[in-house]
Every structure is written in C-alpha cells, then in structure tokens.
Scaffold this active site. Structure first.
Site, PDB file in Angstrom:
ATOM      1  N   TYR A  94       0.823  -1.212   0.000  1.00 27.76           N
ATOM      2  CA  TYR A  94       0.000   0.000   0.000  1.00 27.76           C
ATOM      3  C   TYR A  94       0.859   1.265   0.000  1.00 27.76           C
ATOM      4  CZ  TYR A  94      -4.684  -1.948   0.867  1.00 27.76           C
ATOM      5  OH  TYR A  94      -5.889  -2.575   0.754  1.00 27.76           O
ATOM      6  N   LYS A 116       3.297 -15.257   2.170  1.00 30.79           N
ATOM      7  CA  LYS A 116       3.438 -15.976   0.896  1.00 30.79           C
ATOM      8  C   LYS A 116       4.924 -16.268   0.716  1.00 30.79           C
ATOM      9  CE  LYS A 116       1.740 -17.598  -3.007  1.00 30.79           C
ATOM     10  NZ  LYS A 116       0.883 -18.811  -3.047  1.00 30.79           N
ATOM     11  N   ASP A 149      -2.905 -18.160   0.380  1.00 37.83           N
ATOM     12  CA  ASP A 149      -3.944 -18.849  -0.399  1.00 37.83           C
ATOM     13  C   ASP A 149      -4.598 -19.941   0.447  1.00 37.83           C
ATOM     14  OD1 ASP A 149      -1.442 -20.089  -0.485  1.00 37.83           O
ATOM     15  OD2 ASP A 149      -1.623 -20.776  -2.561  1.00 37.83           O
ATOM     16  N   ASP A 165      -6.259  -7.100   4.206  1.00 36.78           N
ATOM     17  CA  ASP A 165      -7.412  -6.449   3.561  1.00 36.78           C
ATOM     18  C   ASP A 165      -8.308  -7.514   2.935  1.00 36.78           C
ATOM     19  OD1 ASP A 165      -8.991  -4.366   2.383  1.00 36.78           O
ATOM     20  OD2 ASP A 165      -7.994  -4.795   0.480  1.00 36.78           O
ATOM     21  N   ASP A 191     -12.230  -9.332   4.496  1.00 37.66           N
ATOM     22  CA  ASP A 191     -13.520  -9.346   3.781  1.00 37.66           C
ATOM     23  C   ASP A 191     -14.031 -10.778   3.654  1.00 37.66           C
ATOM     24  OD1 ASP A 191     -13.378  -6.563   3.305  1.00 37.66           O
ATOM     25  OD2 ASP A 191     -14.227  -6.773   1.303  1.00 37.66           O
TER      26      ASP A 191
HETATM   27  C1  IPM Z   1     -10.311  -1.454   4.268  1.00 41.83           C
HETATM   28  C2  IPM Z   1     -10.626  -0.798   2.956  1.00 41.83           C
HETATM   29  C3  IPM Z   1      -9.515   0.167   2.591  1.00 41.83           C
HETATM   30  C4  IPM Z   1      -8.227  -0.621   2.454  1.00 41.83           C
HETATM   31  C5  IPM Z   1      -9.758   1.020   1.338  1.00 41.83           C
HETATM   32  C6  IPM Z   1     -11.036   1.820   1.467  1.00 41.83           C
HETATM   33  C7  IPM Z   1      -8.596   1.906   1.011  1.00 41.83           C
HETATM   34  O1  IPM Z   1     -10.833  -1.763   1.963  1.00 41.83           O
HETATM   35  O2  IPM Z   1     -10.094  -0.726   5.249  1.00 41.83           O
HETATM   36  O3  IPM Z   1     -10.283  -2.686   4.323  1.00 41.83           O
HETATM   37  O4  IPM Z   1      -7.959  -1.222   1.404  1.00 41.83           O
HETATM   38  O5  IPM Z   1      -7.460  -0.641   3.420  1.00 41.83           O
HETATM   39 MG    MG Z   2     -10.885  -3.744   2.705  1.00 46.54          MG
END
Ligand code: IPM
Ligand code: MG
Length: 379
Positions: free
Chosen positions: A146, A197, A230, A254, A258
């Site tokens: 990032y 990884k 993975d 990240d 999710d």
């Molecule tokens: C998160 C989000 C952020 C990230 C975005 C909005 C930049 O997806 O906090 O998980 O990728 O860190």
């Molecule tokens: Mg995110």
C-alpha cells in the site's frame, strides 16, 4: 466524578457515504455510556470529505485536523463514493484514510471475526462451520504494498504502459505488529497464526523469520503456526474455528478480512480498531471504524447496518477506555437485539422485517437498558 484530566477525548467523524448514518447511531451509544455508566468521554464532532471540501477546499479541514490531533480515539465512519469524483485526486490524497493511517502510524489493525449464533442463518456458511468462530485478524496497516516505493504507471519504449508497486517490510515493522498479535493472544487462547506468501515473496520470507525470532525471544509460551495466504483463505471458509489470532501484512489482511466477514453474516457486522504506538505518556492513538466502507449504493437511504460502527465503540471501550465490563455489556446488548430479531436489510432473511439504521440503533439502546437493568438486579 470524573475530572477533565481523565476525560477521554473522542473525535466523531462520520465522513462520506453511509458513514454519517451509521456513526450517528454509534455516537448515540457512546453518549449512553457517558450518561448511564459514567464513561468519561469528551466528544468533538468533525466533518470529513466532499461536504467540507466544497466549503473549504479541503476534505480534511483545519477544524477536523485539530479534533483528530487532540483525540485519544477517533470514531470514523467511511470515505469514498461516486460523488467524491468532484474532489480532485490531489486534494483527496492529501486527506485520505490511507494518509491518516500513515500520519498517526496506526500500524496494528484489529478486525475481530465473531460468528454470532443469532445470525447463523444470515451467513452463507453452514451453521456447523460457524460454531465457536471467534478470532481476530491483525492486519499491518502502515506499510507493505500500500505504501511501498517505487510505484506508478509508466510508458514503455514499445508504447505499452506498465503499472508497478513495491511490496516491502522492514524487520521493525514486522516485529511491532507481530508483538501486538502475541500480546493479544496471551489474553485469549494463546495461539497466533502468521499468514504470508513465503514460497514466493522475499518480504514474506523475512516476515516469517522475524515472527519466529520474536516468538522465540519474547513469547515462547504462545503457540505459533504459519499459513500461506492462499491456504489461509481456504481455511477461513473450511474451518474458521481453528483460529485465535491471525497476523498478516497489509494487503493480505485487507483481502482475508472481507473473506472472513462472511462468517459474521454480513460485512456490515465488522468493527475494527487501528492502533498506533504507545507514547511516552502511556497513551495510544486509536481509530475505530466499521470495516464496510462507504457503500454508495445505499447511502442516504437510512438502511445501512450500524452494528459494525456500534461494535467499534465496544472496541473503543475495551482498548482506549479500559472498560472491559462496559465493552462486554455493549456486545451482550447487540446479541440480545439480534436474538430478539432485529435485522437491517443486509441481515434479514427473505420475508422478515427490515429495520432502518436508526431503528437498529433504538434496538441496541433498549437492549442496553434491559441488560444493564438485569445486571443491577444481580448485585
Ligand atoms: C479497508 C478498505 C480500505 C483498504 C480502502 C477503502 C482503502 O478496503 O479498510 O479494508 O484497502 O485498506
Ligand atoms: Mg478492505
């Protein structure tokens, strides 16, 4: 009575998209704890995003910067959405969430993954897979691909374009986030799984070496395991209950968070805490935010799930305010509201009643009154 000196300063910043709607509810919850439980907070509301940009030319106006500077904790809503295209990229970048994470060095991002039994039917995973799922992903938040340089898009001699980013970690960056994971594990089931990884990336080879070295030097009592990213993604849906604390780099965290969110029924359920270093006064800047983001498709409709933001307040009570009983109380109230059938659209099963954002806030507040009342009867 609380004096000014032990007041915890909280900056409440709803931001963009559904951020202001969900934050309005978590702010009510925070005020309840101040009024009913004597939690010593001093709240300062501030604006972020397109609204202050149109008024001042800055997404992060001076007043907001000041509120964040003086705050012990920031309660953050969300950033982003189509309307933000009106903000030129340079102005947006200057006050972006990533720049704030970096500015305050919020390197340890805690994302708890709790499969609440009341929501078993809202998750795409089977109820038997969801049983006893309770783990925390600690995502490194201020380095990795990032932030790595060089980065950019360049024109090649043959006319093609080439985009490039740099994955990078220093040993100190790895060790400090790993330390956060080992320390947290000691308060839980004492198990850390580090995700990398290492079969492909040098940064991951270093990651694994440093995590192992730190564990051997300072945390020999904590059980440590490793997974390639993975495989970790697969294990999170195959048998999520195997995890206690998972620590990983910025981009892996990240993606995996999710993925893991589905065990919680909806991304709307996930809270987070982003923690900075402990300063010389023993204080630690923290930003609390729901993981869901700005959700532009439903912004302004009053239907977003505020529980990710409300559960972020529980994390604030536990971490910044050192009020574990109050944090437990809030989490129990959320559970009670869910057991009583409170569901926003993202959680509702077909044909069941869908609460608005504010109604979900009401449901948690009345559950708080009940749960706190029962507690008083028992003392
Ligand atoms: C998160 C989000 C952020 C990230 C975005 C909005 C930049 O997806 O906090 O998980 O990728 O860190
Ligand atoms: Mg995110």
């Amino acid at each position: 009575m609380s004096t000014r000196s032990n007041m915890v300063k909280v900056a409440v910043i709803g931001g963009e998209g559904i951020g202001p709607e969900v934050t309005a509810q978590s702010h009510r919850i925070l005020s309840w704890f101040a009024a009913k439980r004597g939690v010593p907070v001093e709240v300062r509301e501030a604006e972020y995003g397109i609204v202050p940009y149109l008024a001042t030319g800055k997404v992060l106006p001076d007043d907001t910067v000041e509120a964040m500077e003086e705050a012990d904790a920031i309660l953050w809503g969300a950033t982003g959405g189509p309307e933000t295209k009106e903000v030129p990229p340079a102005a947006r970048k200057a006050g972006s969430l990533l720049s704030l994470r970096s500015k305050y060095d919020l390197y340890a991002n805690l994302r708890p993954i709790v499969a609440r039994q009341a929501l078993a039917n809202s998750s795409p995973l089977k109820p038997e897979v969801l049983k006893d799922v309770d783990f925390v992903i600690i995502r490194e938040l201020t380095s990795g691909i990032y932030f790595g340089e060089p980065r950019g898009i360049e024109r090649l001699a043959d006319g093609q374009r080439r985009g490039f980013n740099t994955e990078q970690y220093t040993s100190n960056q790895i060790r400090r986030v790993a330390r956060a994971a080992f320390e947290l594990a000691r308060t839980r089931k004492n198990r850390v799984c580090s995700v990398d990884k290492g079969n492909v990336l040098e940064t991951s080879v270093l990651w694994r070496e440093e995590v192992i070295a730190l564990r051997n030097e300072e945390f020999p009592d904590v059980e440590l395991s490793h997974l390639y990213v993975d495989n970790a993604a697969m294990q999170i849906v195959r048998e999520p209950r195997q995890f206690d604390v998972m620590v990983t780099g910025n981009i892996f965290g990240d993606i995996l968070s999710d993925c893991a969110a589905m065990a919680c029924g909806s991304l709307g359920m996930l809270p987070s805490a982003s923690l900075g270093p402990i300063n010389r006064f023993g204080r630690r800047k923290a930003l609390y935010e729901p993981v869901h983001g700005s959700a532009p498709d439903i912004a302004g409709k009053g239907i977003a799930n505020p529980l990710g933001s409300i559960l972020s307040v529980a994390m604030m009570l536990r971490i910044t305010m050192n009020r574990p009983e109050d944090a437990d109380l809030l989490e129990r109230a959320v559970d009670a509201a869910l057991w009583a059938g409170a569901r926003t659209a993202d959680l509702a099963e077909h044909g069941t009643k869908k609460l608005s954002t504010a109604e979900m806030g009401n449901a948690v507040l009345s559950a708080l009154e009940k749960v706190a009342g029962k507690e008083r009867e028992h003392v």
